[in-house]
Design a protein around this motif. Structure first.
Motif, PDB file in Angstrom:
ATOM      1  N   ALA A   5      10.732 -37.030 -13.451  1.00  0.00           N
ATOM      2  CA  ALA A   5       9.656 -36.432 -12.647  1.00  0.00           C
ATOM      3  C   ALA A   5       8.301 -36.745 -13.274  1.00  0.00           C
ATOM      4  N   PHE A   6       8.212 -36.603 -14.612  1.00  0.00           N
ATOM      5  CA  PHE A   6       6.972 -36.974 -15.297  1.00  0.00           C
ATOM      6  C   PHE A   6       6.677 -38.460 -15.104  1.00  0.00           C
ATOM      7  N   ARG A   7       7.712 -39.290 -15.234  1.00  0.00           N
ATOM      8  CA  ARG A   7       7.534 -40.740 -15.084  1.00  0.00           C
ATOM      9  C   ARG A   7       7.041 -41.091 -13.671  1.00  0.00           C
ATOM     10  N   TRP A   8       7.646 -40.456 -12.666  1.00  0.00           N
ATOM     11  CA  TRP A   8       7.247 -40.713 -11.285  1.00  0.00           C
ATOM     12  C   TRP A   8       5.788 -40.318 -11.059  1.00  0.00           C
ATOM     13  N   LYS A   9       5.412 -39.160 -11.594  1.00  0.00           N
ATOM     14  CA  LYS A   9       4.045 -38.686 -11.392  1.00  0.00           C
ATOM     15  C   LYS A   9       3.036 -39.588 -12.105  1.00  0.00           C
ATOM     16  N   VAL A  10       3.413 -40.123 -13.263  1.00  0.00           N
ATOM     17  CA  VAL A  10       2.499 -40.959 -14.053  1.00  0.00           C
ATOM     18  C   VAL A  10       2.381 -42.368 -13.483  1.00  0.00           C
ATOM     19  N   THR A  11       3.521 -42.944 -13.077  1.00  0.00           N
ATOM     20  CA  THR A  11       3.550 -44.373 -12.736  1.00  0.00           C
ATOM     21  C   THR A  11       3.693 -44.661 -11.253  1.00  0.00           C
ATOM     22  N   GLY A  12       4.296 -43.754 -10.487  1.00  0.00           N
ATOM     23  CA  GLY A  12       4.605 -44.044  -9.095  1.00  0.00           C
ATOM     24  C   GLY A  12       5.667 -45.112  -8.937  1.00  0.00           C
ATOM     25  N   ASP A  13       6.429 -45.379 -10.005  1.00  0.00           N
ATOM     26  CA  ASP A  13       7.461 -46.416  -9.991  1.00  0.00           C
ATOM     27  C   ASP A  13       8.603 -45.996  -9.056  1.00  0.00           C
ATOM     28  N   PRO A  14       8.960 -46.811  -8.058  1.00  0.00           N
ATOM     29  CA  PRO A  14      10.064 -46.457  -7.145  1.00  0.00           C
ATOM     30  C   PRO A  14      11.378 -46.203  -7.871  1.00  0.00           C
ATOM     31  N   GLU A  15      11.613 -46.919  -8.985  1.00  0.00           N
ATOM     32  CA  GLU A  15      12.850 -46.690  -9.730  1.00  0.00           C
ATOM     33  C   GLU A  15      12.879 -45.275 -10.286  1.00  0.00           C
ATOM     34  N   ALA A  16      11.736 -44.776 -10.749  1.00  0.00           N
ATOM     35  CA  ALA A  16      11.673 -43.413 -11.279  1.00  0.00           C
ATOM     36  C   ALA A  16      12.033 -42.407 -10.186  1.00  0.00           C
ATOM     37  N   ARG A  17      11.506 -42.604  -8.992  1.00  0.00           N
ATOM     38  CA  ARG A  17      11.818 -41.700  -7.891  1.00  0.00           C
ATOM     39  C   ARG A  17      13.296 -41.778  -7.516  1.00  0.00           C
ATOM     40  N   GLN A  18      13.843 -42.989  -7.499  1.00  0.00           N
ATOM     41  CA  GLN A  18      15.250 -43.172  -7.147  1.00  0.00           C
ATOM     42  C   GLN A  18      16.159 -42.432  -8.135  1.00  0.00           C
ATOM     43  N   ARG A  19      15.867 -42.580  -9.425  1.00  0.00           N
ATOM     44  CA  ARG A  19      16.698 -41.918 -10.430  1.00  0.00           C
ATOM     45  C   ARG A  19      16.478 -40.409 -10.421  1.00  0.00           C
ATOM     46  N   LEU A  20      15.256 -40.008 -10.183  1.00  0.00           N
ATOM     47  CA  LEU A  20      14.971 -38.583 -10.078  1.00  0.00           C
ATOM     48  C   LEU A  20      15.774 -37.959  -8.945  1.00  0.00           C
ATOM     49  N   MET A  21      15.782 -38.596  -7.792  1.00  0.00           N
ATOM     50  CA  MET A  21      16.520 -38.066  -6.645  1.00  0.00           C
ATOM     51  C   MET A  21      18.020 -38.020  -6.935  1.00  0.00           C
ATOM     52  N   ALA A  22      18.534 -39.069  -7.572  1.00  0.00           N
ATOM     53  CA  ALA A  22      19.969 -39.119  -7.879  1.00  0.00           C
ATOM     54  C   ALA A  22      20.366 -38.006  -8.838  1.00  0.00           C
ATOM     55  N   SER A  23      19.572 -37.813  -9.892  1.00  0.00           N
ATOM     56  CA  SER A  23      19.928 -36.795 -10.880  1.00  0.00           C
ATOM     57  C   SER A  23      19.683 -35.387 -10.364  1.00  0.00           C
ATOM     58  N   LEU A  24      18.713 -35.213  -9.469  1.00  0.00           N
ATOM     59  CA  LEU A  24      18.579 -33.926  -8.788  1.00  0.00           C
ATOM     60  C   LEU A  24      19.829 -33.612  -7.978  1.00  0.00           C
ATOM     61  N   ASN A  25      20.346 -34.606  -7.278  1.00  0.00           N
ATOM     62  CA  ASN A  25      21.589 -34.409  -6.524  1.00  0.00           C
ATOM     63  C   ASN A  25      22.756 -34.076  -7.442  1.00  0.00           C
ATOM     64  N   ALA A  26      22.747 -34.657  -8.652  1.00  0.00           N
ATOM     65  CA  ALA A  26      23.796 -34.326  -9.626  1.00  0.00           C
ATOM     66  C   ALA A  26      23.707 -32.861 -10.034  1.00  0.00           C
ATOM     67  N   LEU A  27      22.492 -32.345 -10.194  1.00  0.00           N
ATOM     68  CA  LEU A  27      22.337 -30.923 -10.506  1.00  0.00           C
ATOM     69  C   LEU A  27      22.870 -30.069  -9.366  1.00  0.00           C
ATOM     70  N   HIS A  28      22.588 -30.448  -8.130  1.00  0.00           N
ATOM     71  CA  HIS A  28      23.131 -29.705  -6.979  1.00  0.00           C
ATOM     72  C   HIS A  28      24.662 -29.760  -6.993  1.00  0.00           C
ATOM     73  N   LEU A  29      25.209 -30.927  -7.295  1.00  0.00           N
ATOM     74  CA  LEU A  29      26.664 -31.104  -7.269  1.00  0.00           C
ATOM     75  C   LEU A  29      27.340 -30.288  -8.375  1.00  0.00           C
ATOM     76  N   LEU A  30      26.650 -30.095  -9.497  1.00  0.00           N
ATOM     77  CA  LEU A  30      27.191 -29.226 -10.548  1.00  0.00           C
ATOM     78  C   LEU A  30      27.470 -27.826 -10.020  1.00  0.00           C
ATOM     79  N   HIS A  31      26.715 -27.405  -9.022  1.00  0.00           N
ATOM     80  CA  HIS A  31      26.937 -26.105  -8.393  1.00  0.00           C
ATOM     81  C   HIS A  31      27.997 -26.187  -7.296  1.00  0.00           C
ATOM     82  N   GLN A  32      27.895 -27.206  -6.478  1.00  0.00           N
ATOM     83  CA  GLN A  32      28.783 -27.301  -5.322  1.00  0.00           C
ATOM     84  C   GLN A  32      30.241 -27.517  -5.723  1.00  0.00           C
TER      85      GLN A  32
END
Length: 450
Positions: A102-129
């Motif tokens: 999230a820090f990386r995405w905010k600093v750089t706007g790098d699409p890879e940072a956003r892609q990994r951020l979204m994937a790992s956020l989904n992993a946090l959701h899946l830890l619950h589901q």
């Protein structure tokens, strides 16, 4: 006082001072190392981009071997048999990686940072589901339809929509601390309604679970998990009061539900959790049994969102006192994560500590392996007569990062340790580099040319 008694008292005090002279710092308000005695930081070459290059290298390694298809952090990976099956801390380090990206995405706007951020956020959701129980998080999960040989820990098979997963139970407050830290950072830095809605659902479920069970984490078996007590019982730790306040504060911030704000106030007015939080890192027994460095890490992760969200001046003063207590011990460790969190929350310059934190990043390994390390016979090191809480020999002062054995997450380990490692065939993820680096970039404590 007669001469004999005076000399005896003088000898006793001298003996205690001599013992403390070679003792690592402990988390007590009366025991503080003098930062002016620290050696000055060795200069880091300016305008060479060394720190950025190392961050990009660790990002590359994350993509190649340390992220599951679902975005879960595989923080320990074997390069030969047997495979790694015990990832009991996957939740907390995935939460930390979410914050880093999230820090990386905010600093750089790098699409890879956003892609990994979204994937790992989904992993946090899946830890619950994947647990099939509302509000209960897993420690880890993996794709498997049956137990594997060598499987360790409390693994269960998923139910219904998650039958293709096995998940690890007995989640601890440590894991929840890291997950909520990650959610808090990502929620504020990623402005997407869908992400906010999904995050709010998971956060509300976990917080409601705690409220429904008197601040206890209850597993699938109906029993409290081993380290799942955030209540106010006699044996509950003050650190857990800090984590509980952070959870409720973050839950209200993300969901805007009044019940979490009310719960936060009840913990303060009825249970005095704010006073206990201020004493989170004052543990008298650590003077005798050694500092729990993992608790230092948990405290700083909890303080970061709590103090950013708290607007009440009186409460902020109390929390700041607790943060200051924690900082007075770890300021000698040249720890970039703790240094940047402390600076971000207080505005303090801490020039010497900051310079040494940058030096730590400069010398942080580009590849983390469990190679054997033994510094116990070095004649140039002061070896403490005090052992750490795990019974290991340690130095009198923190070792430079390049002299320590690698660990799954450096900032929860003992920086005074002299020995460690293994066969050199296990690789660790570099989340412990990426989090302070991108946090430092976000808060402008670092620049991209370093």
């Amino acid at each position: 006082m007669n001469r004999r008694l005076f000399l005896s008292a003088l000898l006793l005090e001298s003996g205690l001072l001599a013992l403390n002279a070679c003792r690592p710092a402990v988390s007590l308000p009366f025991f503080r190392d003098d930062p002016s005695l620290l050696p000055p930081a060795r200069p880091v070459l300016p305008d060479k981009g060394v720190l950025l290059e190392k961050a990009l290298e660790h990002e590359r390694q994350m993509g190649e071997r340390h992220l599951s298809l679902e975005g879960l952090v595989l923080y320990r990976v074997r390069e030969k048999e047997p495979p790694t099956l015990s990832l009991a801390d996957a939740a907390i380090w995935t939460g930390c990686y979410v914050a880093a990206e999230a820090f990386r995405w905010k600093v750089t706007g790098d699409p890879e940072a956003r892609q990994r951020l979204m994937a790992s956020l989904n992993a946090l959701h899946l830890l619950h589901q994947v647990t099939g129980k509302k509000g209960l998080l897993a420690r880890a999960f993996r794709r498997a339809t049956a137990p594997a040989r060598g499987e360790k820990g409390r693994w269960r098979q998923g139910k219904r929509r998650h039958e293709e997963y096995r998940w690890m139970g007995d989640v601890s407050v440590d894991q929840v601390d890291g997950v909520f830290f990650g959610y808090a950072v990502a929620f504020d830095l990623l402005d997407e309604p869908t992400v906010h809605r999904e995050t709010a659902e998971t956060v509300a479920a976990v917080a409601d679970h705690l409220l429904e069970h008197q601040m206890q984490i209850i597993g699938r078996d109906g029993k409290r998990t081993k380290h799942g007590d955030l209540g106010d019982g006699f044996f509950s730790e003050d650190l857990n009061a800090l984590i509980a306040l952070m959870i409720m504060k973050v839950a209200h911030h993300i969901t805007a539900e009044p019940r979490f704000a009310a719960a936060y106030r009840r913990l303060i007015t009825r249970k005095e959790y704010h006073l206990r939080a201020a004493a989170a890192r004052d543990k008298w027994w650590e003077y005798f049994v050694g500092t729990n460095h993992s608790d230092n890490n948990l405290a700083f992760l909890a303080f970061y969102p709590l103090m950013q969200l708290e607007k009440d001046r009186a409460l902020r003063r109390i929390y700041r006192r607790g943060l200051r207590r924690a900082w007075e011990v770890v300021r000698v460790e040249a720890n970039p994560l703790f240094t940047f969190i402390y600076r971000a929350l207080t505005g303090a310059e801490e020039a010497r500590a900051s310079a040494r934190a940058v030096e730590t990043l400069f010398h942080f390994p580009g590849v983390k392996r469990n190679a054997p390390v033994d510094q116990s016979r070095r004649r140039d090191l002061c070896r403490s007569i005090w052992r750490d809480r795990l019974g290991r020999r340690q130095s009198c002062a923190p070792l430079p990062i390049q002299d320590r054995p690698a660990d799954s997450f450096e900032w929860k380990e003992n920086p005074y340790r002299l020995k460690g490692g293994g066969d050199g065939m296990t690789r660790f993820a570099g989340v412990d580099y990426l989090l302070p680096y991108w946090m430092g970039r976000y808060h402008r404590f670092l620049n991209p040319r370093q």
